[in-house]
Design a protein around this motif. Sequence first.
Motif, PDB file in Angstrom:
ATOM      1  N   ALA A   1      12.008 -39.115 -11.978  1.00  0.00           N
ATOM      2  CA  ALA A   1      11.577 -39.183 -13.305  1.00  0.00           C
ATOM      3  C   ALA A   1      10.681 -40.268 -13.697  1.00  0.00           C
ATOM      4  O   ALA A   1       9.956 -39.989 -14.524  1.00  0.00           O
ATOM      5  N   ARG A   2      10.770 -41.545 -13.100  1.00  0.00           N
ATOM      6  CA  ARG A   2       9.909 -42.600 -13.742  1.00  0.00           C
ATOM      7  C   ARG A   2       8.406 -42.341 -12.902  1.00  0.00           C
ATOM      8  O   ARG A   2       7.510 -42.620 -13.558  1.00  0.00           O
ATOM      9  N   GLU A   3       8.477 -41.840 -11.794  1.00  0.00           N
ATOM     10  CA  GLU A   3       7.069 -41.604 -11.228  1.00  0.00           C
ATOM     11  C   GLU A   3       6.470 -40.390 -11.859  1.00  0.00           C
ATOM     12  O   GLU A   3       5.020 -40.517 -12.214  1.00  0.00           O
ATOM     13  N   THR A   4       7.045 -39.423 -12.488  1.00  0.00           N
ATOM     14  CA  THR A   4       6.326 -38.349 -13.279  1.00  0.00           C
ATOM     15  C   THR A   4       6.359 -38.772 -14.657  1.00  0.00           C
ATOM     16  O   THR A   4       5.987 -37.989 -15.445  1.00  0.00           O
ATOM     17  N   ASN A   5       6.900 -39.997 -14.919  1.00  0.00           N
ATOM     18  CA  ASN A   5       7.008 -40.521 -16.522  1.00  0.00           C
ATOM     19  C   ASN A   5       7.676 -39.308 -17.362  1.00  0.00           C
ATOM     20  O   ASN A   5       7.389 -39.158 -18.731  1.00  0.00           O
ATOM     21  N   ALA A   6       8.762 -38.709 -16.964  1.00  0.00           N
ATOM     22  CA  ALA A   6       9.758 -37.773 -17.467  1.00  0.00           C
ATOM     23  C   ALA A   6      10.964 -38.652 -18.296  1.00  0.00           C
ATOM     24  O   ALA A   6      12.122 -38.730 -17.686  1.00  0.00           O
ATOM     25  N   GLY A   7      10.418 -39.454 -19.162  1.00  0.00           N
ATOM     26  CA  GLY A   7      11.239 -40.465 -19.840  1.00  0.00           C
ATOM     27  C   GLY A   7      11.884 -40.048 -21.196  1.00  0.00           C
ATOM     28  O   GLY A   7      11.489 -39.144 -21.777  1.00  0.00           O
ATOM     29  N   TRP A   8      12.523 -41.222 -21.827  1.00  0.00           N
ATOM     30  CA  TRP A   8      13.233 -41.031 -23.068  1.00  0.00           C
ATOM     31  C   TRP A   8      12.739 -42.403 -23.674  1.00  0.00           C
ATOM     32  O   TRP A   8      12.754 -43.476 -23.153  1.00  0.00           O
ATOM     33  N   ARG A   9      12.534 -42.366 -24.868  1.00  0.00           N
ATOM     34  CA  ARG A   9      12.381 -43.765 -25.671  1.00  0.00           C
ATOM     35  C   ARG A   9      13.960 -43.795 -26.606  1.00  0.00           C
ATOM     36  O   ARG A   9      14.015 -43.212 -27.482  1.00  0.00           O
ATOM     37  N   ILE A  10      14.769 -44.864 -25.823  1.00  0.00           N
ATOM     38  CA  ILE A  10      15.979 -45.005 -26.535  1.00  0.00           C
ATOM     39  C   ILE A  10      16.491 -46.303 -26.798  1.00  0.00           C
ATOM     40  O   ILE A  10      17.348 -46.769 -27.074  1.00  0.00           O
ATOM     41  N   ASP A  11      15.401 -47.488 -26.563  1.00  0.00           N
ATOM     42  CA  ASP A  11      15.654 -48.666 -26.721  1.00  0.00           C
ATOM     43  C   ASP A  11      14.763 -49.206 -28.025  1.00  0.00           C
ATOM     44  O   ASP A  11      13.471 -48.829 -28.040  1.00  0.00           O
ATOM     45  N   TYR A  12      15.280 -49.606 -29.170  1.00  0.00           N
ATOM     46  CA  TYR A  12      14.666 -50.037 -30.232  1.00  0.00           C
ATOM     47  C   TYR A  12      14.806 -51.336 -30.507  1.00  0.00           C
ATOM     48  O   TYR A  12      15.386 -52.205 -30.219  1.00  0.00           O
ATOM     49  N   PHE A  13      13.602 -51.748 -31.539  1.00  0.00           N
ATOM     50  CA  PHE A  13      13.734 -52.944 -32.412  1.00  0.00           C
ATOM     51  C   PHE A  13      13.855 -52.203 -33.780  1.00  0.00           C
ATOM     52  O   PHE A  13      12.905 -51.572 -34.277  1.00  0.00           O
ATOM     53  N   LEU A  14      14.801 -52.456 -34.626  1.00  0.00           N
ATOM     54  CA  LEU A  14      14.928 -51.866 -35.957  1.00  0.00           C
ATOM     55  C   LEU A  14      14.739 -52.957 -37.006  1.00  0.00           C
ATOM     56  O   LEU A  14      15.511 -54.165 -36.503  1.00  0.00           O
ATOM     57  N   ILE A  15      14.201 -53.109 -37.838  1.00  0.00           N
ATOM     58  CA  ILE A  15      14.056 -54.272 -38.781  1.00  0.00           C
ATOM     59  C   ILE A  15      14.127 -53.800 -40.272  1.00  0.00           C
ATOM     60  O   ILE A  15      13.671 -53.116 -40.731  1.00  0.00           O
TER      61      ILE A  15
END
Length: 247
Positions: free
Chosen positions: A205-219
Amino acid sequence: MKFISWNVNGLRAVLKKDFMNQFKEFDADFVCLQETKMQEGQVSLDLPGYTQYFNYAERKGYSGTAIFTRIKPLDVHLGIDQAEFDNEGRIIRLEYPEFYLICCYTPNSGSELKRLEYRMKWEDAFREYVGKLKEKKTVIICGDLNVAHEEIDLKNFKTNHHNAGFTDEERNKMTELLSSGFTDSFRKLYPDERKYSWWSYRGHARETNAGWRIDYFLISSPDKIKEAKILNEYTGSDHCPVELITE
């Protein structure tokens, strides 16, 4: 000030993968970690200039959070003051004169969504907790929040609909949290950018960039955001670090 957040998927494991050099490269005022997977005394870190704070899960080798900071806080608080949610080491809160910093590792709903009901209760309790803090001063929340909020936040959104991390229930709770007075720092600066912070170890998944954005900074004070980044170049975990710079 510079903040880093990183789900390291085991602090002892990532220490064997160049973590110390990466930590120095961050040159951050605050480094917040999730999923440390350790108990007290299992790791001794030499981090000159930083004070170290940990919250350990009762269950060995599971969950856990840490904050390493150059700036001594007024107060340190572990958990959200609800016994049902405070035995997995998921929250560290540091208080400063002008803001609270909260390192958070949100519960995963799990395979077959076995913990979805627990997750929903957690979401409500956490939102109430940070809402009360927000009435006093700026709140910065960082960590692995275990949800891709919108379709732009994961590669395969169609096939993952109803899977843990992209259920309607989880996404709606993120919407509720943001609507209660928080701003997703990365999405505010980069509304159309597709960039991810987690990739499964399966299927390259990382090689093909089949990712998720689940890490955040909320302010809660978006005017303080100077920069927000997803640091894809850092490896060692199935997550990459995310960064916030404030005025």
